[in-house]
Design a protein around this motif. Structure first.
Motif, PDB file in Angstrom:
ATOM      1  N   GLU A   1       0.685  -1.076   0.036  1.00 51.67           N
ATOM      2  CA  GLU A   1       0.067   0.006  -0.246  1.00 51.67           C
ATOM      3  C   GLU A   1       0.829   1.268  -0.172  1.00 51.67           C
ATOM      4  OE1 GLU A   1      -3.281   2.434  -0.058  1.00 51.67           O
ATOM      5  OE2 GLU A   1      -3.040   0.178  -0.469  1.00 51.67           O
ATOM      6  N   ARG A   2       1.837   1.236   0.739  1.00 53.56           N
ATOM      7  CA  ARG A   2       2.714   2.639   0.815  1.00 53.56           C
ATOM      8  C   ARG A   2       3.493   2.823  -0.385  1.00 53.56           C
ATOM      9  NH1 ARG A   2       4.336   4.140   6.913  1.00 53.56           N
ATOM     10  NH2 ARG A   2       5.032   5.738   5.703  1.00 53.56           N
ATOM     11  N   ILE A   3       4.163   1.609  -0.898  1.00 47.48           N
ATOM     12  CA  ILE A   3       4.827   1.548  -2.208  1.00 47.48           C
ATOM     13  C   ILE A   3       3.749   2.127  -3.260  1.00 47.48           C
ATOM     14  CG2 ILE A   3       6.417   0.568  -3.743  1.00 47.48           C
ATOM     15  CD1 ILE A   3       7.925   1.443  -1.296  1.00 47.48           C
ATOM     16  N   GLY A   4       2.810   1.264  -3.322  1.00 41.48           N
ATOM     17  CA  GLY A   4       1.997   1.317  -4.306  1.00 41.48           C
ATOM     18  C   GLY A   4       1.027   2.680  -4.603  1.00 41.48           C
ATOM     19  N   ARG A   5       0.704   3.359  -3.479  1.00 40.79           N
ATOM     20  CA  ARG A   5       0.303   4.719  -3.781  1.00 40.79           C
ATOM     21  C   ARG A   5       1.541   5.566  -4.333  1.00 40.79           C
ATOM     22  NH1 ARG A   5      -2.284   6.329   2.332  1.00 40.79           N
ATOM     23  NH2 ARG A   5      -3.793   4.403   2.437  1.00 40.79           N
TER      24      ARG A   5
ATOM     25  N   LEU B   1       3.059   8.761  -9.255  1.00 44.30           N
ATOM     26  CA  LEU B   1       4.410   9.005 -10.316  1.00 44.30           C
ATOM     27  C   LEU B   1       3.780   8.935 -11.552  1.00 44.30           C
ATOM     28  CD1 LEU B   1       7.272   6.740  -8.991  1.00 44.30           C
ATOM     29  CD2 LEU B   1       7.284   9.006  -9.033  1.00 44.30           C
ATOM     30  N   GLY B   2       2.540   8.700 -11.864  1.00 44.74           N
ATOM     31  CA  GLY B   2       1.999   8.507 -13.088  1.00 44.74           C
ATOM     32  C   GLY B   2       1.943   7.364 -13.725  1.00 44.74           C
ATOM     33  N   VAL B   3       2.368   6.517 -13.140  1.00 46.25           N
ATOM     34  CA  VAL B   3       2.608   4.852 -13.803  1.00 46.25           C
ATOM     35  C   VAL B   3       0.958   4.692 -14.371  1.00 46.25           C
ATOM     36  CG1 VAL B   3       2.870   2.463 -13.603  1.00 46.25           C
ATOM     37  CG2 VAL B   3       4.495   4.269 -12.612  1.00 46.25           C
ATOM     38  N   PRO B   4       0.594   4.032 -15.328  1.00 40.27           N
ATOM     39  CA  PRO B   4      -0.752   3.609 -15.922  1.00 40.27           C
ATOM     40  C   PRO B   4      -1.147   2.786 -14.785  1.00 40.27           C
ATOM     41  CG  PRO B   4       0.709   3.811 -17.575  1.00 40.27           C
ATOM     42  CD  PRO B   4       1.706   3.880 -16.532  1.00 40.27           C
ATOM     43  N   ARG B   5      -2.428   2.692 -14.619  1.00 36.79           N
ATOM     44  CA  ARG B   5      -3.111   1.844 -13.505  1.00 36.79           C
ATOM     45  C   ARG B   5      -2.954   0.303 -13.880  1.00 36.79           C
ATOM     46  NH1 ARG B   5      -7.279   3.190 -10.126  1.00 36.79           N
ATOM     47  NH2 ARG B   5      -8.509   1.236  -9.247  1.00 36.79           N
ATOM     48  N   ALA B   6      -2.947   0.273 -15.224  1.00 35.97           N
ATOM     49  CA  ALA B   6      -2.718  -1.431 -15.697  1.00 35.97           C
ATOM     50  C   ALA B   6      -1.253  -1.778 -15.295  1.00 35.97           C
ATOM     51  CB  ALA B   6      -2.879  -1.549 -17.112  1.00 35.97           C
ATOM     52  N   SER B   7      -0.292  -1.037 -15.081  1.00 35.52           N
ATOM     53  CA  SER B   7       1.032  -1.364 -14.578  1.00 35.52           C
ATOM     54  C   SER B   7       1.169  -1.177 -13.065  1.00 35.52           C
ATOM     55  CB  SER B   7       2.053  -0.314 -15.359  1.00 35.52           C
ATOM     56  OG  SER B   7       1.872  -0.708 -16.776  1.00 35.52           O
TER      57      SER B   7
ATOM     58  N   HIS C   1       9.352   5.488 -17.620  1.00 37.53           N
ATOM     59  CA  HIS C   1       8.913   4.951 -19.121  1.00 37.53           C
ATOM     60  C   HIS C   1       7.663   4.422 -19.250  1.00 37.53           C
ATOM     61  CE1 HIS C   1      13.061   6.513 -20.297  1.00 37.53           C
ATOM     62  NE2 HIS C   1      13.497   5.617 -19.396  1.00 37.53           N
ATOM     63  N   LEU C   2       7.193   4.115 -18.169  1.00 37.76           N
ATOM     64  CA  LEU C   2       5.850   3.238 -18.391  1.00 37.76           C
ATOM     65  C   LEU C   2       4.694   4.405 -18.363  1.00 37.76           C
ATOM     66  CD1 LEU C   2       6.039   0.706 -15.435  1.00 37.76           C
ATOM     67  CD2 LEU C   2       6.247   0.191 -17.930  1.00 37.76           C
TER      68      LEU C   2
END
Length: 232
Positions: free
Chosen positions: A129-133, A138-144, A230-231
């Protein structure tokens, strides 16, 4: 039987869950997982095994509890000033785990086992949770999100586990050798390699001997974070 029941009840009231957890951590810190047994706890706390099971359950449950306790305490010591960016927050969370494992050698194995065996446990959920938020921020697409967060978590746990191994884990490394001796021996061995066959190894001997583990750890995180951009 009634008198025995009253004695057990009084003992349970005197012995606190926190005392058991603190003593378990002391045993783990001084002797590793092999030192943490219900018998060792009862001897150290001058109590019966029933009191241990009453407060914390069996040994596996106790190990999960002490792992959660140490990780929670590590995150509680984070800087009071809020990190300015998602990258800063990821570094704060990662360094808290790095420092906790440096202080508690047994923690590296327990964290990995938590991720594998208990994906819904508070430690696993808390780390993701803490890393994922921040990965999302950072703008990484939700699918990634899952792949990106897993890559970061795997790097963090893998890197801190390696440092814990170097600092004194007994699997294949002399437990009496300190960090300087370990890298000194490695540098001496690399120096003996044929420089024509191993030019890279010769080039990094000085860097390996003088490197700072925390800085190297942060460099790895920076490389992963750079890759995540780059994602977007």
């Amino acid at each position: 039987m009634a008198a025995q029941g009253r004695r057990t009840q009084r003992r349970n009231q005197v012995l606190s869950r926190e005392q058991i957890i603190d003593t378990a951590i002391e045993l783990l810190d001084t002797g590793g997982e092999g030192a943490l047994t219900i018998r060792a706890l009862t001897e150290r706390l001058a109590t019966g095994s029933g009191a241990i099971y009453y407060h914390v359950g069996n040994r596996d449950e106790l190990l999960d509890t002490v792992t959660e306790t140490v990780v929670t305490a590590a995150w509680a010591t984070e800087p009071t000033r809020a990190p300015a960016t998602p990258e800063d927050e990821i570094r704060v969370v990662a360094l808290a785990l790095f420092d906790a494992i440096a202080a508690h050698q047994w923690l590296a194995t327990r964290l990995i086992l938590q991720i594998i065996r208990n994906p819904v446990g508070p430690v696993t959920v808390g780390i993701f949770e803490r890393i994922g938020r921040q990965v999302g921020a950072l703008g990484v697409p939700r699918a990634s999100w899952f792949d990106a967060t897993s890559a970061l978590v795997h790097y963090i746990l893998g890197a801190v586990s390696q440092n814990a191994h170097i600092d004194g884990d007994t699997s294949g490394v002399d437990a009496d050798a300190d960090r300087e001796e370990f890298f000194g021996a490695a540098a001496a061995a690399w120096q003996e390699l044929d420089p024509e066959d191993y030019p890279f190894m010769h080039a990094i001997i000085g860097q390996m001997s003088e490197h700072d583990d925390r800085e190297q750890f942060l460099t790895g995180i920076a490389i992963v974070l750079d890759g995540l951009t780059h994602l977007r």
